[in-house]
Design an enzyme around this catalytic site. Sequence first.
Site, PDB file in Angstrom:
ATOM      1  N   THR A  63     -16.309  32.437 -35.430  1.00  0.00           N
ATOM      2  CA  THR A  63     -15.582  32.185 -36.711  1.00  0.00           C
ATOM      3  C   THR A  63     -16.049  33.578 -37.474  1.00  0.00           C
ATOM      4  O   THR A  63     -15.122  34.126 -38.384  1.00  0.00           O
ATOM      5  CB  THR A  63     -15.885  30.998 -37.494  1.00  0.00           C
ATOM      6  OG1 THR A  63     -17.392  30.922 -37.563  1.00  0.00           O
ATOM      7  CG2 THR A  63     -15.372  29.932 -36.893  1.00  0.00           C
ATOM      8  N   PHE A  96     -11.382  24.957 -34.680  1.00  0.00           N
ATOM      9  CA  PHE A  96     -10.497  23.784 -34.688  1.00  0.00           C
ATOM     10  C   PHE A  96     -10.728  23.085 -35.896  1.00  0.00           C
ATOM     11  O   PHE A  96     -10.062  22.544 -36.710  1.00  0.00           O
ATOM     12  CB  PHE A  96     -10.397  23.070 -33.461  1.00  0.00           C
ATOM     13  CG  PHE A  96      -9.571  23.776 -32.359  1.00  0.00           C
ATOM     14  CD1 PHE A  96      -8.907  24.933 -32.574  1.00  0.00           C
ATOM     15  CD2 PHE A  96      -9.321  23.151 -31.086  1.00  0.00           C
ATOM     16  CE1 PHE A  96      -8.070  25.546 -31.821  1.00  0.00           C
ATOM     17  CE2 PHE A  96      -8.428  23.637 -30.197  1.00  0.00           C
ATOM     18  CZ  PHE A  96      -7.826  24.660 -30.400  1.00  0.00           C
ATOM     19  N   GLN A 115     -17.314  27.323 -24.370  1.00  0.00           N
ATOM     20  CA  GLN A 115     -16.006  26.467 -24.517  1.00  0.00           C
ATOM     21  C   GLN A 115     -14.787  27.607 -24.878  1.00  0.00           C
ATOM     22  O   GLN A 115     -13.790  27.377 -25.039  1.00  0.00           O
ATOM     23  CB  GLN A 115     -15.992  25.367 -25.621  1.00  0.00           C
ATOM     24  CG  GLN A 115     -17.200  24.285 -25.131  1.00  0.00           C
ATOM     25  CD  GLN A 115     -17.378  23.544 -26.254  1.00  0.00           C
ATOM     26  OE1 GLN A 115     -16.722  22.430 -26.361  1.00  0.00           O
ATOM     27  NE2 GLN A 115     -18.420  23.653 -26.942  1.00  0.00           N
ATOM     28  N   HIS A 149     -13.474  26.851 -20.419  1.00  0.00           N
ATOM     29  CA  HIS A 149     -12.081  26.701 -20.645  1.00  0.00           C
ATOM     30  C   HIS A 149     -11.436  28.192 -20.396  1.00  0.00           C
ATOM     31  O   HIS A 149     -10.166  28.047 -20.780  1.00  0.00           O
ATOM     32  CB  HIS A 149     -12.043  26.458 -22.269  1.00  0.00           C
ATOM     33  CG  HIS A 149     -12.692  25.006 -22.434  1.00  0.00           C
ATOM     34  ND1 HIS A 149     -12.863  24.664 -23.739  1.00  0.00           N
ATOM     35  CD2 HIS A 149     -12.900  24.069 -21.617  1.00  0.00           C
ATOM     36  CE1 HIS A 149     -13.240  23.249 -23.522  1.00  0.00           C
ATOM     37  NE2 HIS A 149     -13.451  22.987 -22.444  1.00  0.00           N
ATOM     38  N   CYS A 181       7.008  37.586 -15.851  1.00  0.00           N
ATOM     39  CA  CYS A 181       6.336  38.636 -14.748  1.00  0.00           C
ATOM     40  C   CYS A 181       7.459  39.672 -14.488  1.00  0.00           C
ATOM     41  O   CYS A 181       8.791  39.515 -14.315  1.00  0.00           O
ATOM     42  CB  CYS A 181       6.294  37.892 -13.357  1.00  0.00           C
ATOM     43  SG  CYS A 181       5.820  39.116 -12.116  1.00  0.00           S
ATOM     44  N   CYS A 207       8.759  39.447 -10.404  1.00  0.00           N
ATOM     45  CA  CYS A 207       9.706  38.508 -10.042  1.00  0.00           C
ATOM     46  C   CYS A 207      10.453  37.578 -11.226  1.00  0.00           C
ATOM     47  O   CYS A 207      11.292  36.749 -10.878  1.00  0.00           O
ATOM     48  CB  CYS A 207       8.874  37.581  -9.152  1.00  0.00           C
ATOM     49  SG  CYS A 207       7.888  36.381 -10.127  1.00  0.00           S
ATOM     50  N   ASN A 245     -25.725  24.741 -36.117  1.00  0.00           N
ATOM     51  CA  ASN A 245     -24.369  24.663 -36.474  1.00  0.00           C
ATOM     52  C   ASN A 245     -24.338  24.586 -38.204  1.00  0.00           C
ATOM     53  O   ASN A 245     -25.239  24.135 -38.581  1.00  0.00           O
ATOM     54  CB  ASN A 245     -23.848  23.397 -35.722  1.00  0.00           C
ATOM     55  CG  ASN A 245     -22.417  23.244 -35.383  1.00  0.00           C
ATOM     56  OD1 ASN A 245     -22.001  24.322 -34.473  1.00  0.00           O
ATOM     57  ND2 ASN A 245     -21.550  22.395 -35.901  1.00  0.00           N
TER      58      ASN A 245
HETATM   59  P1  NAD Z   1     -14.672  22.914 -33.048  1.00  0.00           P
HETATM   60  O1  NAD Z   1     -13.681  23.677 -33.869  1.00  0.00           O
HETATM   61  O2  NAD Z   1     -14.390  21.587 -32.765  1.00  0.00           O
HETATM   62  O3  NAD Z   1     -16.059  22.909 -33.675  1.00  0.00           O
HETATM   63  C1  NAD Z   1     -16.596  24.288 -34.226  1.00  0.00           C
HETATM   64  C2  NAD Z   1     -17.890  23.605 -34.748  1.00  0.00           C
HETATM   65  O4  NAD Z   1     -18.508  24.993 -35.277  1.00  0.00           O
HETATM   66  C3  NAD Z   1     -17.969  22.996 -36.093  1.00  0.00           C
HETATM   67  O5  NAD Z   1     -18.800  21.963 -35.946  1.00  0.00           O
HETATM   68  C4  NAD Z   1     -18.336  24.102 -37.401  1.00  0.00           C
HETATM   69  O6  NAD Z   1     -18.971  23.380 -38.282  1.00  0.00           O
HETATM   70  C5  NAD Z   1     -19.042  24.699 -36.498  1.00  0.00           C
HETATM   71  N1  NAD Z   1     -19.176  26.334 -37.057  1.00  0.00           N
HETATM   72  C6  NAD Z   1     -17.798  27.036 -37.530  1.00  0.00           C
HETATM   73  N2  NAD Z   1     -18.361  28.307 -37.981  1.00  0.00           N
HETATM   74  C7  NAD Z   1     -19.664  28.307 -37.622  1.00  0.00           C
HETATM   75  C8  NAD Z   1     -20.499  29.273 -37.840  1.00  0.00           C
HETATM   76  N3  NAD Z   1     -20.537  30.517 -38.408  1.00  0.00           N
HETATM   77  N4  NAD Z   1     -21.935  29.137 -37.402  1.00  0.00           N
HETATM   78  C9  NAD Z   1     -22.245  27.861 -36.908  1.00  0.00           C
HETATM   79  N5  NAD Z   1     -21.408  26.701 -36.844  1.00  0.00           N
HETATM   80  C10 NAD Z   1     -20.161  26.990 -37.120  1.00  0.00           C
HETATM   81  O7  NAD Z   1     -14.641  23.810 -31.961  1.00  0.00           O
HETATM   82  P2  NAD Z   1     -15.518  23.529 -30.131  1.00  0.00           P
HETATM   83  O8  NAD Z   1     -16.377  22.351 -30.512  1.00  0.00           O
HETATM   84  O9  NAD Z   1     -15.818  24.798 -29.579  1.00  0.00           O
HETATM   85  O10 NAD Z   1     -14.229  22.744 -29.895  1.00  0.00           O
HETATM   86  C11 NAD Z   1     -12.829  23.240 -29.682  1.00  0.00           C
HETATM   87  C12 NAD Z   1     -12.167  23.769 -28.698  1.00  0.00           C
HETATM   88  O11 NAD Z   1     -11.132  24.690 -28.822  1.00  0.00           O
HETATM   89  C13 NAD Z   1     -12.998  24.301 -27.505  1.00  0.00           C
HETATM   90  O12 NAD Z   1     -12.421  23.882 -26.316  1.00  0.00           O
HETATM   91  C14 NAD Z   1     -12.700  25.727 -27.592  1.00  0.00           C
HETATM   92  O13 NAD Z   1     -12.591  26.531 -26.283  1.00  0.00           O
HETATM   93  C15 NAD Z   1     -11.340  25.922 -28.436  1.00  0.00           C
HETATM   94  N6  NAD Z   1     -11.370  26.914 -29.186  1.00  0.00           N
HETATM   95  C16 NAD Z   1     -11.693  28.329 -28.738  1.00  0.00           C
HETATM   96  C17 NAD Z   1     -11.647  29.385 -29.820  1.00  0.00           C
HETATM   97  C18 NAD Z   1     -12.214  30.776 -29.381  1.00  0.00           C
HETATM   98  O14 NAD Z   1     -12.111  31.014 -28.183  1.00  0.00           O
HETATM   99  N7  NAD Z   1     -12.876  31.507 -30.210  1.00  0.00           N
HETATM  100  C19 NAD Z   1     -10.899  29.115 -31.053  1.00  0.00           C
HETATM  101  C20 NAD Z   1     -10.629  28.096 -31.379  1.00  0.00           C
HETATM  102  C21 NAD Z   1     -10.698  26.686 -30.497  1.00  0.00           C
END
Ligand code: NAD
Length: 242
Positions: free
Chosen positions: A28, A35, A103, A121, A150, A153, A214
């Site tokens: 983030t 999410f 993830q 993922h 593609c 194809c 977190n």
């Molecule tokens: P989630 O959105 O469910 O949870 C994110 C968590 O991170 C929250 O608890 C939030 O409080 C915390 N958070 C947010 N910013 C933060 C920061 N700067 N420092 C510390 N904590 C912070 O995300 P999840 O648990 O990863 O699950 C969501 C699913 O969606 C996963 O499967 C993920 O792969 C996917 N996803 C991936 C991306 C990406 O690749 N960047 C982005 C969105 C969703």
Amino acid sequence: MTVELETLAQWLRESHSAVFFGGAGVSTESGIPDFRSVDGLYNQTYDDPPETIISHSFFEAKPEAFFRFYKDKMLCLEAKPNTAHQRLAQWESQGHLAAVVTQNIDGLHQEAGSKTVYELHGSVHRNYCTHCGKFFDAQYVKESVGVPRCDACGGLIKPDVVLYEEGLAEEILRGAVSAIGRADLLIIGGTSLVVYPAAGLVNYYRGNRLVIVNKAPTPADRSADLVLQGKIGEIFEQIQIA
Ligand code: NAD
């Protein structure tokens, strides 16, 4: 440094097999929305919730709507690694961190220099034709109009990301479980720990140094040995271990 930050720094110094388990919150601070935060994707308006759109059945039934959301919200190709990604890469190169289990699908850990990364993922950077198997990079998908096809194809291109309703890749799962099972320090960060089976992997940890970093409380806080609440990039920036 506070006592908590100094404790984490000391545990990292003493570790040779630490594992970081992370999620969307790690990215983030690079500008990619997660999410479940208040400004995350669940709280923005779409016709369907993200969990529905990025599911296997939705991809099959409505590829146009899938790619509209995916290209707009999940393909953040201009995002750069932040301090959290950089510190993890540094701790690995210094011999303290054995692996990152993520993830996330954004590839920012590798861009920061991390070498052992288990992408539970998948990755937006790998895309394959569902018909002939030809490989395409993320830029090709981003620049495509509507549903990416593609150029050899005409088949539908699918990102190598694990959609809801799909299983995790066995080899990656095995590697992640093995690294976590051998870890003497497990740092969990930037994840709500509610997406299964990924979140269940932290149960393979057998050590007694479990750290949570977190913004919001997580279900693992109660069993953690150390909880640091706040932004992971800002917290990791203050950790000096050299
Ligand atoms: P989630 O959105 O469910 O949870 C994110 C968590 O991170 C929250 O608890 C939030 O409080 C915390 N958070 C947010 N910013 C933060 C920061 N700067 N420092 C510390 N904590 C912070 O995300 P999840 O648990 O990863 O699950 C969501 C699913 O969606 C996963 O499967 C993920 O792969 C996917 N996803 C991936 C991306 C990406 O690749 N960047 C982005 C969105 C969703």
